[in-house]
Write an enzyme that holds these catalytic residues in place. Sequence first.
Site, PDB file in Angstrom:
ATOM      1  N   TYR A  33      -2.409  -5.606  -7.523  1.00  0.00           N
ATOM      2  CA  TYR A  33      -2.647  -4.316  -8.171  1.00  0.00           C
ATOM      3  C   TYR A  33      -1.343  -3.588  -8.468  1.00  0.00           C
ATOM      4  O   TYR A  33      -0.270  -3.996  -8.016  1.00  0.00           O
ATOM      5  CB  TYR A  33      -3.564  -3.445  -7.306  1.00  0.00           C
ATOM      6  CG  TYR A  33      -2.879  -2.799  -6.110  1.00  0.00           C
ATOM      7  CD1 TYR A  33      -2.556  -3.526  -4.974  1.00  0.00           C
ATOM      8  CD2 TYR A  33      -2.540  -1.451  -6.131  1.00  0.00           C
ATOM      9  CE1 TYR A  33      -1.927  -2.926  -3.894  1.00  0.00           C
ATOM     10  CE2 TYR A  33      -1.910  -0.841  -5.049  1.00  0.00           C
ATOM     11  CZ  TYR A  33      -1.613  -1.586  -3.933  1.00  0.00           C
ATOM     12  OH  TYR A  33      -0.983  -0.998  -2.871  1.00  0.00           O
ATOM     13  N   ARG A  52       6.294  -6.254 -12.290  1.00  0.00           N
ATOM     14  CA  ARG A  52       5.977  -6.533 -10.879  1.00  0.00           C
ATOM     15  C   ARG A  52       4.558  -7.106 -10.752  1.00  0.00           C
ATOM     16  O   ARG A  52       4.311  -8.000  -9.956  1.00  0.00           O
ATOM     17  CB  ARG A  52       6.125  -5.262 -10.040  1.00  0.00           C
ATOM     18  CG  ARG A  52       5.937  -5.531  -8.545  1.00  0.00           C
ATOM     19  CD  ARG A  52       6.269  -4.330  -7.693  1.00  0.00           C
ATOM     20  NE  ARG A  52       5.359  -3.218  -7.954  1.00  0.00           N
ATOM     21  CZ  ARG A  52       5.544  -1.973  -7.493  1.00  0.00           C
ATOM     22  NH1 ARG A  52       6.607  -1.685  -6.764  1.00  0.00           N
ATOM     23  NH2 ARG A  52       4.680  -1.022  -7.763  1.00  0.00           N
ATOM     24  N   ARG A 100     -19.006 -17.697  -3.296  1.00  0.00           N
ATOM     25  CA  ARG A 100     -18.005 -17.518  -2.235  1.00  0.00           C
ATOM     26  C   ARG A 100     -17.600 -18.854  -1.605  1.00  0.00           C
ATOM     27  O   ARG A 100     -18.420 -19.554  -1.016  1.00  0.00           O
ATOM     28  CB  ARG A 100     -18.552 -16.584  -1.156  1.00  0.00           C
ATOM     29  CG  ARG A 100     -17.493 -16.216  -0.130  1.00  0.00           C
ATOM     30  CD  ARG A 100     -18.008 -15.243   0.919  1.00  0.00           C
ATOM     31  NE  ARG A 100     -16.957 -14.880   1.845  1.00  0.00           N
ATOM     32  CZ  ARG A 100     -16.554 -15.664   2.848  1.00  0.00           C
ATOM     33  NH1 ARG A 100     -17.117 -16.825   3.045  1.00  0.00           N
ATOM     34  NH2 ARG A 100     -15.573 -15.256   3.640  1.00  0.00           N
ATOM     35  N   HIS A 102     -13.622 -20.418  -0.041  1.00  0.00           N
ATOM     36  CA  HIS A 102     -12.225 -19.977   0.092  1.00  0.00           C
ATOM     37  C   HIS A 102     -11.310 -20.553  -0.981  1.00  0.00           C
ATOM     38  O   HIS A 102     -10.458 -19.868  -1.525  1.00  0.00           O
ATOM     39  CB  HIS A 102     -11.674 -20.318   1.481  1.00  0.00           C
ATOM     40  CG  HIS A 102     -12.217 -19.431   2.557  1.00  0.00           C
ATOM     41  ND1 HIS A 102     -13.550 -19.394   2.879  1.00  0.00           N
ATOM     42  CD2 HIS A 102     -11.614 -18.540   3.372  1.00  0.00           C
ATOM     43  CE1 HIS A 102     -13.750 -18.518   3.852  1.00  0.00           C
ATOM     44  NE2 HIS A 102     -12.589 -17.978   4.166  1.00  0.00           N
ATOM     45  N   LYS A 147       2.308  -7.321  -4.278  1.00  0.00           N
ATOM     46  CA  LYS A 147       1.451  -6.119  -4.204  1.00  0.00           C
ATOM     47  C   LYS A 147      -0.005  -6.569  -4.176  1.00  0.00           C
ATOM     48  O   LYS A 147      -0.736  -6.454  -5.164  1.00  0.00           O
ATOM     49  CB  LYS A 147       1.768  -5.160  -5.356  1.00  0.00           C
ATOM     50  CG  LYS A 147       1.403  -3.708  -5.018  1.00  0.00           C
ATOM     51  CD  LYS A 147       2.093  -2.740  -5.950  1.00  0.00           C
ATOM     52  CE  LYS A 147       1.601  -1.323  -5.835  1.00  0.00           C
ATOM     53  NZ  LYS A 147       1.689  -0.716  -4.521  1.00  0.00           N
ATOM     54  N   GLU A 179       8.886  -0.530   5.733  1.00  0.00           N
ATOM     55  CA  GLU A 179       8.512   0.481   4.729  1.00  0.00           C
ATOM     56  C   GLU A 179       7.361   1.314   5.273  1.00  0.00           C
ATOM     57  O   GLU A 179       6.875   1.074   6.384  1.00  0.00           O
ATOM     58  CB  GLU A 179       8.111  -0.208   3.416  1.00  0.00           C
ATOM     59  CG  GLU A 179       6.937  -1.155   3.569  1.00  0.00           C
ATOM     60  CD  GLU A 179       6.618  -1.948   2.302  1.00  0.00           C
ATOM     61  OE1 GLU A 179       6.940  -1.499   1.185  1.00  0.00           O
ATOM     62  OE2 GLU A 179       6.007  -3.022   2.452  1.00  0.00           O
ATOM     63  N   LEU A 203       7.890  -4.106  -0.237  1.00  0.00           N
ATOM     64  CA  LEU A 203       7.656  -4.083  -1.675  1.00  0.00           C
ATOM     65  C   LEU A 203       8.913  -3.578  -2.394  1.00  0.00           C
ATOM     66  O   LEU A 203       9.549  -2.612  -1.945  1.00  0.00           O
ATOM     67  CB  LEU A 203       6.491  -3.131  -1.965  1.00  0.00           C
ATOM     68  CG  LEU A 203       5.999  -3.147  -3.402  1.00  0.00           C
ATOM     69  CD1 LEU A 203       5.219  -4.425  -3.688  1.00  0.00           C
ATOM     70  CD2 LEU A 203       5.115  -1.935  -3.680  1.00  0.00           C
TER      71      LEU A 203
HETATM   72  N1  PDD Z   1       1.899   2.086  -3.236  1.00  0.00           N
HETATM   73  N2  PDD Z   1       5.532   0.138  -0.324  1.00  0.00           N
HETATM   74  C1  PDD Z   1       4.200  -0.010  -0.306  1.00  0.00           C
HETATM   75  C2  PDD Z   1       3.577  -0.807   0.794  1.00  0.00           C
HETATM   76  C3  PDD Z   1       3.420   0.585  -1.322  1.00  0.00           C
HETATM   77  O1  PDD Z   1       2.080   0.412  -1.307  1.00  0.00           O
HETATM   78  C4  PDD Z   1       4.047   1.353  -2.326  1.00  0.00           C
HETATM   79  C5  PDD Z   1       3.259   2.018  -3.421  1.00  0.00           C
HETATM   80  C6  PDD Z   1       5.437   1.485  -2.292  1.00  0.00           C
HETATM   81  C7  PDD Z   1       6.183   2.260  -3.354  1.00  0.00           C
HETATM   82  O2  PDD Z   1       6.225   1.540  -4.551  1.00  0.00           O
HETATM   83  P1  PDD Z   1       6.304   2.266  -5.973  1.00  0.00           P
HETATM   84  O3  PDD Z   1       7.475   3.150  -5.927  1.00  0.00           O
HETATM   85  O4  PDD Z   1       6.459   1.152  -6.937  1.00  0.00           O
HETATM   86  O5  PDD Z   1       5.020   3.028  -6.124  1.00  0.00           O
HETATM   87  C8  PDD Z   1       6.144   0.850  -1.288  1.00  0.00           C
HETATM   88  C9  PDD Z   1       0.985   2.631  -4.217  1.00  0.00           C
HETATM   89  C10 PDD Z   1       1.404   3.929  -4.765  1.00  0.00           C
HETATM   90  C11 PDD Z   1      -0.414   2.617  -3.631  1.00  0.00           C
HETATM   91  O6  PDD Z   1      -0.728   1.647  -2.961  1.00  0.00           O
HETATM   92  O7  PDD Z   1      -1.173   3.553  -3.871  1.00  0.00           O
END
Ligand code: PDD
Length: 279
Positions: A33, A52, A100, A102, A147, A179, A203
């Site tokens: 996502y 990304r 379903r 895997h 992501k 993070e 990320l």
């Molecule tokens: N999340 N690290 C994680 C684990 C994140 O989920 C996000 C952003 C970031 C920051 O990335 P960016 O600057 O590209 O938004 C870092 C989004 C906003 C979310 O899951 O809602």
Amino acid sequence: MPNIGYVNGRFLPLEEARVSVEDRGFQFGDGVYEVIRVYGGKPFRLKEHLSRLERSAQAIAVPVPLSPGEWEAKVDEAIRLSGFPDGKVYIQLTRGAAPRDHQFPASPDPTLVMTVREMPPVDSRMMAEGVTAMTLPDLRWGRCDIKSLNLLPNVLAKQQAKESGAFEAIFVRDGLVTEGTSSNVMLGCEGVLLTPALGDNLLAGVTRQEVLDLAREEGIPMEERSVTLGELKAADELFLVGTTIEILPVTQLDGKPVADGKPGPMAIGLASRFKALVG
Ligand code: PDD
């Protein structure tokens, strides 16, 4: 002005948007996502988010159904249909619906979902006063650079933070800061901007890169490297960066003030540069 949904080629009011219960995103979290901020009717750093998304999809072998030009056109159309000048676009790409099992379906038919919702500016009081954060063990898998839809550890950590009165949880793995649950982490230490180096454990945030670029323009010295829990706790200032929060100072960590307990000069300066950029 409506919240907009998009499912596999069709725009419709968000309440009417539906996917199959057999979608692998629902069954397995088998998808990726993006969240993109809209300022003044324009998506912010759309290309960076889309590239990304493509990297994440490739990493889990989900076919990407649109070309870069088609993506941009779809996102622009969704924003236009919503009419929201300030909003957020959510894009979700899954391996599609299949009975379903895997292993991957023999011929996957990816599901592409997009939503556009209105989003008010970040609360100016949070910016002025800073927020609280707590550290928690990073229990996630080894590819946090993807992501992925699998956000259970993030969800549980964010809830634990909330129940402890904190705004964000900052993950620590083997004594090193990775993070936040939905943000990247930056520290100010003796005038140097420190942030964990990119790798499999975090990320590559679009906002993180934007803030590093702004810091470079400001002549702020910076280091992207491993950051220890000790350094986090001893920082002169601490801030979170991300699409939904922009740049947010952390003034209390694990129940103790960060330095003098006020937002630091680096965060304040960079946040005002960022505001000017998106304003
Ligand atoms: N999340 N690290 C994680 C684990 C994140 O989920 C996000 C952003 C970031 C920051 O990335 P960016 O600057 O590209 O938004 C870092 C989004 C906003 C979310 O899951 O809602």
